[in-house]
Motif scaffolding. Sequence first.
Motif, PDB file in Angstrom:
ATOM      1  N   MET A  94     -20.955  15.755 -25.051  1.00 63.12           N
ATOM      2  CA  MET A  94     -21.407  16.602 -26.154  1.00 63.12           C
ATOM      3  C   MET A  94     -21.099  18.051 -25.823  1.00 63.12           C
ATOM      4  N   TYR A  95     -20.622  18.757 -26.819  1.00 63.27           N
ATOM      5  CA  TYR A  95     -20.231  20.147 -26.600  1.00 63.27           C
ATOM      6  C   TYR A  95     -21.479  21.013 -26.457  1.00 63.27           C
ATOM      7  N   ASP A  96     -21.558  21.786 -25.392  1.00 64.53           N
ATOM      8  CA  ASP A  96     -22.712  22.649 -25.113  1.00 64.53           C
ATOM      9  C   ASP A  96     -22.309  24.083 -25.401  1.00 64.53           C
ATOM     10  N   ALA A  97     -22.720  24.614 -26.567  1.00 57.54           N
ATOM     11  CA  ALA A  97     -22.311  25.953 -26.984  1.00 57.54           C
ATOM     12  C   ALA A  97     -22.849  27.012 -26.035  1.00 57.54           C
ATOM     13  N   VAL A  98     -24.112  26.830 -25.600  1.00 59.08           N
ATOM     14  CA  VAL A  98     -24.719  27.815 -24.715  1.00 59.08           C
ATOM     15  C   VAL A  98     -23.973  27.849 -23.386  1.00 59.08           C
ATOM     16  N   SER A  99     -23.714  26.643 -22.811  1.00 59.72           N
ATOM     17  CA  SER A  99     -23.005  26.574 -21.541  1.00 59.72           C
ATOM     18  C   SER A  99     -21.619  27.173 -21.663  1.00 59.72           C
ATOM     19  N   SER A 100     -20.941  26.888 -22.780  1.00 53.64           N
ATOM     20  CA  SER A 100     -19.596  27.417 -22.982  1.00 53.64           C
ATOM     21  C   SER A 100     -19.609  28.934 -23.052  1.00 53.64           C
ATOM     22  N   THR A 101     -20.629  29.485 -23.757  1.00 56.49           N
ATOM     23  CA  THR A 101     -20.735  30.937 -23.889  1.00 56.49           C
ATOM     24  C   THR A 101     -20.959  31.573 -22.535  1.00 56.49           C
ATOM     25  N   ARG A 102     -21.840  30.957 -21.733  1.00 56.22           N
ATOM     26  CA  ARG A 102     -22.131  31.497 -20.416  1.00 56.22           C
ATOM     27  C   ARG A 102     -20.876  31.497 -19.538  1.00 56.22           C
ATOM     28  N   THR A 103     -20.111  30.369 -19.638  1.00 52.52           N
ATOM     29  CA  THR A 103     -18.890  30.283 -18.850  1.00 52.52           C
ATOM     30  C   THR A 103     -17.903  31.357 -19.260  1.00 52.52           C
ATOM     31  N   THR A 104     -17.772  31.527 -20.576  1.00 51.87           N
ATOM     32  CA  THR A 104     -16.866  32.547 -21.079  1.00 51.87           C
ATOM     33  C   THR A 104     -17.304  33.927 -20.615  1.00 51.87           C
ATOM     34  N   ASP A 105     -18.614  34.207 -20.698  1.00 50.73           N
ATOM     35  CA  ASP A 105     -19.131  35.500 -20.273  1.00 50.73           C
ATOM     36  C   ASP A 105     -18.832  35.725 -18.796  1.00 50.73           C
ATOM     37  N   HIS A 106     -19.075  34.704 -17.996  1.00 47.10           N
ATOM     38  CA  HIS A 106     -18.820  34.825 -16.559  1.00 47.10           C
ATOM     39  C   HIS A 106     -17.341  35.077 -16.297  1.00 47.10           C
ATOM     40  N   GLN A 107     -16.507  34.360 -17.021  1.00 50.69           N
ATOM     41  CA  GLN A 107     -15.073  34.545 -16.850  1.00 50.69           C
ATOM     42  C   GLN A 107     -14.650  35.948 -17.265  1.00 50.69           C
ATOM     43  N   ASP A 108     -15.241  36.435 -18.341  1.00 57.19           N
ATOM     44  CA  ASP A 108     -14.915  37.782 -18.805  1.00 57.19           C
ATOM     45  C   ASP A 108     -15.299  38.820 -17.748  1.00 57.19           C
ATOM     46  N   ILE A 109     -16.470  38.628 -17.141  1.00 56.29           N
ATOM     47  CA  ILE A 109     -16.929  39.574 -16.121  1.00 56.29           C
ATOM     48  C   ILE A 109     -16.010  39.525 -14.910  1.00 56.29           C
ATOM     49  N   GLU A 110     -15.685  38.309 -14.463  1.00 53.64           N
ATOM     50  CA  GLU A 110     -14.797  38.173 -13.308  1.00 53.64           C
ATOM     51  C   GLU A 110     -13.437  38.808 -13.592  1.00 53.64           C
ATOM     52  N   ALA A 111     -12.947  38.619 -14.820  1.00 51.56           N
ATOM     53  CA  ALA A 111     -11.657  39.205 -15.178  1.00 51.56           C
ATOM     54  C   ALA A 111     -11.737  40.733 -15.193  1.00 51.56           C
ATOM     55  N   ALA A 112     -12.849  41.255 -15.717  1.00 52.93           N
ATOM     56  CA  ALA A 112     -13.010  42.712 -15.779  1.00 52.93           C
ATOM     57  C   ALA A 112     -13.104  43.307 -14.381  1.00 52.93           C
ATOM     58  N   VAL A 113     -13.869  42.656 -13.505  1.00 51.59           N
ATOM     59  CA  VAL A 113     -13.980  43.132 -12.126  1.00 51.59           C
ATOM     60  C   VAL A 113     -12.629  43.022 -11.433  1.00 51.59           C
ATOM     61  N   GLY A 114     -11.892  41.951 -11.727  1.00 52.80           N
ATOM     62  CA  GLY A 114     -10.578  41.780 -11.134  1.00 52.80           C
ATOM     63  C   GLY A 114      -9.621  42.902 -11.491  1.00 52.80           C
ATOM     64  N   ARG A 115      -9.812  43.509 -12.644  1.00 52.22           N
ATOM     65  CA  ARG A 115      -8.944  44.627 -13.048  1.00 52.22           C
ATOM     66  C   ARG A 115      -9.111  45.841 -12.127  1.00 52.22           C
ATOM     67  N   LEU A 116     -10.214  45.909 -11.413  1.00 57.94           N
ATOM     68  CA  LEU A 116     -10.409  47.025 -10.477  1.00 57.94           C
ATOM     69  C   LEU A 116      -9.361  47.017  -9.368  1.00 57.94           C
ATOM     70  N   ARG A 117      -8.729  45.867  -9.158  1.00 61.44           N
ATOM     71  CA  ARG A 117      -7.712  45.767  -8.115  1.00 61.44           C
ATOM     72  C   ARG A 117      -6.390  46.404  -8.527  1.00 61.44           C
ATOM     73  N   ASN A 118      -6.259  46.674  -9.798  1.00 65.43           N
ATOM     74  CA  ASN A 118      -5.038  47.298 -10.297  1.00 65.43           C
ATOM     75  C   ASN A 118      -5.111  48.796 -10.031  1.00 65.43           C
ATOM     76  N   LEU A 119      -4.321  49.281  -9.109  1.00 67.41           N
ATOM     77  CA  LEU A 119      -4.414  50.680  -8.696  1.00 67.41           C
ATOM     78  C   LEU A 119      -4.011  51.642  -9.812  1.00 67.41           C
ATOM     79  N   HIS A 120      -3.329  51.140 -10.834  1.00 73.66           N
ATOM     80  CA  HIS A 120      -2.907  52.007 -11.936  1.00 73.66           C
ATOM     81  C   HIS A 120      -3.901  51.999 -13.091  1.00 73.66           C
ATOM     82  N   ASP A 121      -4.904  51.142 -13.005  1.00 74.61           N
ATOM     83  CA  ASP A 121      -5.814  50.960 -14.145  1.00 74.61           C
ATOM     84  C   ASP A 121      -7.270  51.023 -13.713  1.00 74.61           C
TER      85      ASP A 121
END
Length: 278
Positions: A1-28
Amino acid sequence: MYDAVSSTRTTDHQDIEAAVGRLRNLHDGEAAMLAVVALGPAAREPLGALLREREPSGIFQPRCLAARALGLLHGDELLIDFLRNPRFPDSPVERAGEDAAVNAAARALGRHCPEGALDLLIEIGCGRPHLDGVIEALAGYVRAEAIPALTAGLAEDVSRNAAEAGLRAIGAPAQPLLLTIAYEIDPDTETHRRQRHAALAVLLDIGAPDGAGPALEALIGDEDSMIAAAASGVVLRFGPTSLQRRAGARLIELERGAEIRLAIEIAAIRQRVAGTAV
């Protein structure tokens, strides 16, 4: 069964990890840091993980940006935890990057000076006074407990200005230790002479402690012209009247044939004691 809350949390976590990962870009990095901060407190843990990472290459900018972001997000506990667990890599390159991260974490804490960080910053500052970010953070507290670390910072070129500013802000409680440092001639090294001179430069602004006459009398005759000049200025502003004539004569003596650095020093001293007969 599709869990909308779990999916949202995963997406949020992924978004945060991606945003933090951008700190590694010395030009950005700067723009990325603002984007991470905009995500709010949920970004603290990933930022803390980045700050704690080892970086053998010595590239420190991403970790410093993580520290700054944590400061803006009030992630004090994560910053303190990082500082409580120092690393001392054998590689000079990695060590330089580690020092930069420690400085950034200290400066981030210095934005609002949390009480829980003071003792730790004092411990680091006393042991590693070349870390100018730590000395800057301690200066912001304006606390007498920080005097030993701030006076240690006077010996380091990179930390001296911040240490002087912090000691001036503390004022009278710093006077006894500053006079002790100025009077102590051992070790007779260039670094210690600069520390002694800096101590006198602060005393020239905040005054000398009671009973300072004998020490100041000796310092007027110091073999180091910069120290003797600064001591003479302290006497002319705050010392006993019985010594002021001698201090004025010493300045005149030093001024004759003074090289440019000493001449500038004496001119600045005369400005500070304007109105005193020299």
